[in-house]
Design a protein around this motif. Structure first.
Motif, PDB file in Angstrom:
ATOM      1  N   GLN A 193      -2.384 -45.575 -17.128  1.00 54.34           N
ATOM      2  CA  GLN A 193      -2.106 -44.316 -16.450  1.00 54.34           C
ATOM      3  C   GLN A 193      -1.572 -43.254 -17.407  1.00 54.34           C
ATOM      4  OE1 GLN A 193       1.193 -46.569 -14.217  1.00 54.34           O
ATOM      5  NE2 GLN A 193       1.930 -44.468 -14.086  1.00 54.34           N
ATOM      6  N   MET A 194      -1.100 -43.695 -18.580  1.00 52.63           N
ATOM      7  CA  MET A 194      -0.615 -42.772 -19.607  1.00 52.63           C
ATOM      8  C   MET A 194      -1.457 -42.952 -20.864  1.00 52.63           C
ATOM      9  SD  MET A 194       1.933 -41.353 -17.960  1.00 52.63           S
ATOM     10  CE  MET A 194       3.180 -40.621 -19.022  1.00 52.63           C
ATOM     11  N   LEU A 195      -1.316 -42.040 -21.818  1.00 54.32           N
ATOM     12  CA  LEU A 195      -2.048 -42.158 -23.075  1.00 54.32           C
ATOM     13  C   LEU A 195      -1.637 -43.437 -23.807  1.00 54.32           C
ATOM     14  CD1 LEU A 195      -1.850 -38.457 -24.340  1.00 54.32           C
ATOM     15  CD2 LEU A 195      -3.836 -39.630 -23.367  1.00 54.32           C
ATOM     16  N   PRO A 196      -2.584 -44.053 -24.552  1.00 47.65           N
ATOM     17  CA  PRO A 196      -2.287 -45.332 -25.218  1.00 47.65           C
ATOM     18  C   PRO A 196      -1.046 -45.295 -26.103  1.00 47.65           C
ATOM     19  CG  PRO A 196      -4.641 -44.882 -25.295  1.00 47.65           C
ATOM     20  CD  PRO A 196      -3.993 -43.659 -24.721  1.00 47.65           C
ATOM     21  N   ASP A 197      -0.879 -44.226 -26.884  1.00 45.63           N
ATOM     22  CA  ASP A 197       0.297 -44.145 -27.771  1.00 45.63           C
ATOM     23  C   ASP A 197       1.591 -44.106 -26.969  1.00 45.63           C
ATOM     24  OD1 ASP A 197      -1.328 -44.177 -29.954  1.00 45.63           O
ATOM     25  OD2 ASP A 197      -1.111 -42.053 -30.463  1.00 45.63           O
ATOM     26  N   LYS A 216      -0.599 -39.192 -30.049  1.00 49.37           N
ATOM     27  CA  LYS A 216      -1.793 -38.433 -30.451  1.00 49.37           C
ATOM     28  C   LYS A 216      -2.652 -38.181 -29.208  1.00 49.37           C
ATOM     29  CE  LYS A 216      -4.967 -36.724 -33.224  1.00 49.37           C
ATOM     30  NZ  LYS A 216      -5.722 -37.576 -34.169  1.00 49.37           N
ATOM     31  N   PHE A 217      -2.859 -36.912 -28.898  1.00 44.63           N
ATOM     32  CA  PHE A 217      -3.707 -36.538 -27.763  1.00 44.63           C
ATOM     33  C   PHE A 217      -5.176 -36.564 -28.191  1.00 44.63           C
ATOM     34  CE2 PHE A 217       0.277 -35.277 -26.096  1.00 44.63           C
ATOM     35  CZ  PHE A 217       0.130 -35.115 -24.720  1.00 44.63           C
ATOM     36  N   PRO A 218      -6.075 -37.041 -27.334  1.00 42.97           N
ATOM     37  CA  PRO A 218      -7.498 -37.094 -27.698  1.00 42.97           C
ATOM     38  C   PRO A 218      -8.079 -35.697 -27.876  1.00 42.97           C
ATOM     39  CG  PRO A 218      -7.193 -37.667 -25.378  1.00 42.97           C
ATOM     40  CD  PRO A 218      -5.822 -37.593 -25.984  1.00 42.97           C
ATOM     41  N   LYS A 219      -9.169 -35.628 -28.661  1.00 37.13           N
ATOM     42  CA  LYS A 219      -9.794 -34.339 -28.960  1.00 37.13           C
ATOM     43  C   LYS A 219     -10.393 -33.685 -27.716  1.00 37.13           C
ATOM     44  CE  LYS A 219     -10.823 -35.388 -33.790  1.00 37.13           C
ATOM     45  NZ  LYS A 219     -11.881 -35.534 -34.824  1.00 37.13           N
ATOM     46  N   ASP A 220     -10.773 -34.512 -26.726  1.00 38.02           N
ATOM     47  CA  ASP A 220     -11.379 -33.962 -25.506  1.00 38.02           C
ATOM     48  C   ASP A 220     -10.370 -33.833 -24.365  1.00 38.02           C
ATOM     49  OD1 ASP A 220     -10.992 -36.638 -25.088  1.00 38.02           O
ATOM     50  OD2 ASP A 220     -12.981 -37.035 -24.241  1.00 38.02           O
ATOM     51  N   ALA A 227      -5.137 -30.731 -27.167  1.00 38.87           N
ATOM     52  CA  ALA A 227      -6.261 -31.554 -27.609  1.00 38.87           C
ATOM     53  C   ALA A 227      -6.213 -31.794 -29.116  1.00 38.87           C
ATOM     54  CB  ALA A 227      -7.581 -30.879 -27.233  1.00 38.87           C
ATOM     55  N   GLY A 228      -6.231 -33.083 -29.502  1.00 36.71           N
ATOM     56  CA  GLY A 228      -6.232 -33.461 -30.912  1.00 36.71           C
ATOM     57  C   GLY A 228      -4.899 -33.308 -31.617  1.00 36.71           C
ATOM     58  N   LYS A 229      -3.846 -32.927 -30.876  1.00 41.12           N
ATOM     59  CA  LYS A 229      -2.533 -32.682 -31.497  1.00 41.12           C
ATOM     60  C   LYS A 229      -1.629 -33.925 -31.408  1.00 41.12           C
ATOM     61  CE  LYS A 229      -3.533 -28.324 -32.135  1.00 41.12           C
ATOM     62  NZ  LYS A 229      -3.019 -27.299 -31.224  1.00 41.12           N
TER      63      LYS A 229
END
Length: 429
Positions: A193-197, A216-220, A227-229
Motif C-alpha cells: 500500500q506504500m512505496l517499497p522504500d 525514491k519515488f518512481p519516474k511515473d 516523480a523520480g525524486k
C-alpha cells in the motif's frame, strides 16, 4: 425520374435525381386552388380570393412543402430503383445547371458494406478448463478470514504481515510537500500500500522508535513534482500489531451471514461462488477470443455515419455513469473513436453470420438469460415472470441472445482447444 449514381469513396455515393418541373408545378397549382377555396383573407369572401393573392400569400410555403415531399418520395424510390442500402441519412443539395423544365437535386450518403465472410473455420479459441483444487480453496478461505481479521498489539519488531501505526513527515530538499505528512497512519507491511522504500524502512521497527530514511519515488509517479525524486521521511512509531485470523469454524460462517449449515454450508457456498466467478471469466475470455479472431479474419470498411452514431451513444452512456448533465463537461468524443469503430465492425460481421446461417432467437435461451438476471432477487421466480411478460424487456434481451448464438456457432465451427488451469492462477492472470 432520371437517376445517376457515382462512387465518391469506398462506401460514399453521390446520387443525382432529376424530375420534370411540370410535375412539381402541377402539384403546387393544385394545392393553391385547394387553399383558395378555404383561405380566409381579410377583404375577401371565403372561396372568392383571387388566385394571384393566394399565390402571393401561400405560394412559397406550399412550394417548399411540395418540394420536401417530392424529394423524400423520389429519394426512397431512387434507392429502390438503384438497389442501394444507405447507412444513414443523406446530405441533399440542389443540383448545378438546371433548366426550367427540370428539378434536380444531389443526395450524398454512405451505403452499408457488402462482403462475404472468410476463414471462419480458422478462428482459434483456447477454452480454459478451470479446476478448483484444495489449495485454491485454502487461498480463498484465507482471503475471507483476512476480511474478518483483528489486530493485537505486540511487543516486538515489526515483520511482514504486521501492521505498524506511525506518524511521518516528508521533506523534499528540506521543504515539506503536499501529502508528505501523516498522523497515526496504519501500514500493513508487505501489502504494497506504500512505496517499497517506505515499507522497507519500517521493517524491524518497534513501538516508540523514531528513525529517518530516504524514499525514491518512481519516474511515473502521478505527482510530477515528486516523480523520480528522493524524499526524506522522519518516522515515529506508535505501536506494532499482529494480525489475528478467525478460526475456520461455525463462527466464521456466522460472520458471513450463513444462518444454517455452519462451516460445511459456508465452504460449499464459497466453492459455488468460485465456480460462478470462473465461469463468468471463461465466457468473457472465449467471447474476446472469438471476436478478435472474427475481426482479424474479416477486415471490412465501415460507414462513418454508424461510427459517429456509436461514438455519441458511448459518450452519452459515459456521461450517465459519471453523473454529468452539462454536455460541455462530457468526455471528448474522440476518446470513443477506436472502440466505436470496433463495435460497429463487429456488429456488421455478427449480423452477417446471423443472416448467412439463418439463426433465429432461441426463446429458451432468452428465458435462461432472464433467470440469470433475476438470480439475485429473493423472489427470483416471480421477477422472471414479470420480466418475461414485459415485451420491451424481452425485445432488449433478444439481440444479446442472438449475438451469443452467433458466437457459439463460430466456436463450434472454428478450431477449439482446451487448456486446464488452476483457479487461483487463472483468476490472478
Amino acid at each position: 425520374m432520371q437517376v445517376t449514381v457515382e462512387s465518391t469513396g469506398t462506401l460514399e455515393r453521390r446520387m443525382r435525381v432529376e424530375l420534370p418541373a411540370e410535375r412539381i408545378n402541377n402539384e403546387v397549382d393544385s394545392r393553391l386552388k385547394a387553399w383558395g377555396r378555404k383561405a380566409k383573407i381579410k377583404g375577401f369572401r371565403p372561396g372568392k380570393v383571387p388566385p394571384k393573392v393566394v399565390k402571393q400569400r401561400y405560394g412559397k410555403q406550399i412550394r417548399e412543402e411540395v418540394l420536401n415531399e417530392v424529394m423524400q418520395k423520389s429519394y426512397s424510390d431512387a434507392l429502390v430503383q438503384e438497389n442501394l442500402n444507405p447507412a444513414g441519412g443523406p446530405r441533399i443539395e440542389p443540383a448545378d445547371a438546371q433548366d426550367a423544365s427540370t428539378f434536380a437535386y444531389v443526395a450524398t450518403f454512405e451505403v452499408m458494406p457488402e462482403f462475404t465472410l472468410k476463414n471462419l473455420d480458422k478462428i482459434k479459441v483456447e477454452k480454459p478448463e478451470v479446476t478448483i483444487a484444495d489449495a485454491d480453496m485454502d487461498d480463498m478461505i484465507l482471503k475471507l478470514r483476512k476480511q474478518k481479521a483483528t489486530w493485537e498489539e505486540v511487543e516486538r519488531a515489526a515483520a511482514d504481515g504486521d501492521r505498524v501505526i506511525v506518524d511521518f513527515d516528508g521533506t523534499l530538499k528540506g521543504e515539506p510537500f503536499e501529502g508528505g505528512k501523516g498522523s497515526e497512519i496504519p501500514v500493513v507491511l508487505g501489502a504494497g500500500q506504500m512505496l517499497p522504500d517506505f515499507e522497507k524502512g519500517l521493517k524491524g521497527i518497534k513501538a516508540g522508535d523514531e528513525k529517518s530514511f530516504k524514499v525514491k519515488f518512481p519516474k511515473d509517479y502521478h505527482a510530477e513534482d515528486l516523480a523520480g525524486k528522493k524524499v526524506d521521511f522522519a518516522i515515529r512509531t506508535h505501536r506494532v500489531e499482529e494480525e489475528i485470523l478467525p478460526p475456520v469454524d461455525d463462527k466464521l460462517a456466522e460472520m458471513f451471514e450463513v444462518a444454517e449449515g455452519g462451516i460445511e454450508q459456508f465452504m460449499q457456498d464459497v466453492r459455488e461462488n468460485m465456480e460462478r466467478e470462473a465461469k463468468a471469466k471463461v465466457e468473457g475470455d472465449i467471447r474476446e477470443q472469438i471476436m478478435t479472431g472474427l475481426l482479424d479474419a474479416n477486415p471490412i470498411d465501415i460507414p462513418q455515419a454508424l461510427k459517429h452514431q456509436e461514438m455519441h451513444s458511448m459518450q452519452h452512456d459515459a456521461m450517465q455513469r459519471m453523473g454529468i448533465e452539462d454536455h460541455d463537461l462530457a468526455p471528448p468524443l474522440d476518446n470513443f473513436a477506436e472502440m466505436a469503430e470496433k463495435r460497429v465492425r463487429l456488429g456488421l460481421l455478427v449480423s452477417q453470420i446471423i443472416a448467412d446461417q439463418k439463426l433465429a432467437v432461441d426463446e429458451d435461451r432468452v428465458r435462461a438469460r432472464v433467470e440469470e438476471m433475476c438470480a439475485g432477487y429473493e423472489n427470483a421466480e416471480e421477477m422472471v415472470n414479470v420480466y418475461m411478460s414485459n415485451p420491451q424487456i424481452v425485445q432488449q434481451i433478444q439481440p444479446m441472445v442472438l449475438e451469443q448464438q452467433a458466437l457459439d456457432w463460430l466456436m463450434e465451427n472454428g478450431k477449439t482447444s482446451v487448456k486446464k488451469i488452476a483457479f487461483t492462477e487463472y483468476m490472478n492472470a
